[in-house]
Design a protein around this motif. Sequence first.
Motif, PDB file in Angstrom:
ATOM      1  N   THR A  18       0.828  -1.195   0.000  1.00  0.00           N
ATOM      2  CA  THR A  18       0.000   0.000   0.000  1.00  0.00           C
ATOM      3  C   THR A  18       0.866   1.250   0.000  1.00  0.00           C
ATOM      4  OG1 THR A  18      -1.779  -1.155   1.134  1.00  0.00           O
ATOM      5  CG2 THR A  18      -1.801   1.241   1.270  1.00  0.00           C
ATOM      6  N   GLU A  19       1.928   1.240   0.807  1.00  0.00           N
ATOM      7  CA  GLU A  19       2.841   2.383   0.849  1.00  0.00           C
ATOM      8  C   GLU A  19       3.471   2.629  -0.511  1.00  0.00           C
ATOM      9  OE1 GLU A  19       5.938   2.405   3.722  1.00  0.00           O
ATOM     10  OE2 GLU A  19       4.563   2.682   5.394  1.00  0.00           O
ATOM     11  N   LYS A  20       3.953   1.571  -1.127  1.00  0.00           N
ATOM     12  CA  LYS A  20       4.643   1.717  -2.409  1.00  0.00           C
ATOM     13  C   LYS A  20       3.681   2.075  -3.536  1.00  0.00           C
ATOM     14  CE  LYS A  20       8.428  -1.223  -1.122  1.00  0.00           C
ATOM     15  NZ  LYS A  20       9.027  -2.515  -1.191  1.00  0.00           N
ATOM     16  N   TYR A  22       0.384   3.316  -3.366  1.00  0.00           N
ATOM     17  CA  TYR A  22      -0.410   4.528  -3.201  1.00  0.00           C
ATOM     18  C   TYR A  22       0.400   5.724  -2.712  1.00  0.00           C
ATOM     19  CZ  TYR A  22      -4.495   1.607  -3.875  1.00  0.00           C
ATOM     20  OH  TYR A  22      -5.428   0.758  -4.395  1.00  0.00           O
ATOM     21  N   GLY A  23       1.591   5.481  -2.196  1.00  0.00           N
ATOM     22  CA  GLY A  23       2.464   6.572  -1.796  1.00  0.00           C
ATOM     23  C   GLY A  23       2.143   7.226  -0.473  1.00  0.00           C
ATOM     24  N   PHE A  24       1.455   6.546   0.416  1.00  0.00           N
ATOM     25  CA  PHE A  24       1.254   7.112   1.751  1.00  0.00           C
ATOM     26  C   PHE A  24       1.699   6.107   2.800  1.00  0.00           C
ATOM     27  CE2 PHE A  24      -2.714   4.862   1.114  1.00  0.00           C
ATOM     28  CZ  PHE A  24      -3.013   4.347   2.352  1.00  0.00           C
ATOM     29  N   ARG A  25       2.179   6.639   3.910  1.00  0.00           N
ATOM     30  CA  ARG A  25       2.711   5.789   4.979  1.00  0.00           C
ATOM     31  C   ARG A  25       1.582   5.158   5.780  1.00  0.00           C
ATOM     32  NH1 ARG A  25       7.865   5.505   5.628  1.00  0.00           N
ATOM     33  NH2 ARG A  25       7.649   4.853   7.794  1.00  0.00           N
TER      34      ARG A  25
END
Length: 94
Positions: A18-20, A22-25
């Motif tokens: 999900t981080e990679k 969508y770009g959110f932590r």
Amino acid sequence: MDDVKQYLELLRARMEFTEKFYGFRMNYLPLYFEGDEVVVLDKNDGKIKWLRNKRPLDNEELKRIIPKIKENIENGLIDILMTLNFQYIHGPED
């Protein structure tokens, strides 16, 4: 308890994806909550912790909470919590 541990490892992988993608932590994922008790999975170290102080649960606390976490896994609540905020993420087509 081994089945819960395997599922939590899968959740950590999904959190990293999900981080990679969508770009959110996403550092913490709620596993159980009741009143002011919130127990989370820490993506960084894979430990189950209290949200209020980030302290890992001790063995006695874990024994008490694991059945409730397993119930939340089985009824799909944890998967719902993981995807709850996705509606606020804009993909490449937006």
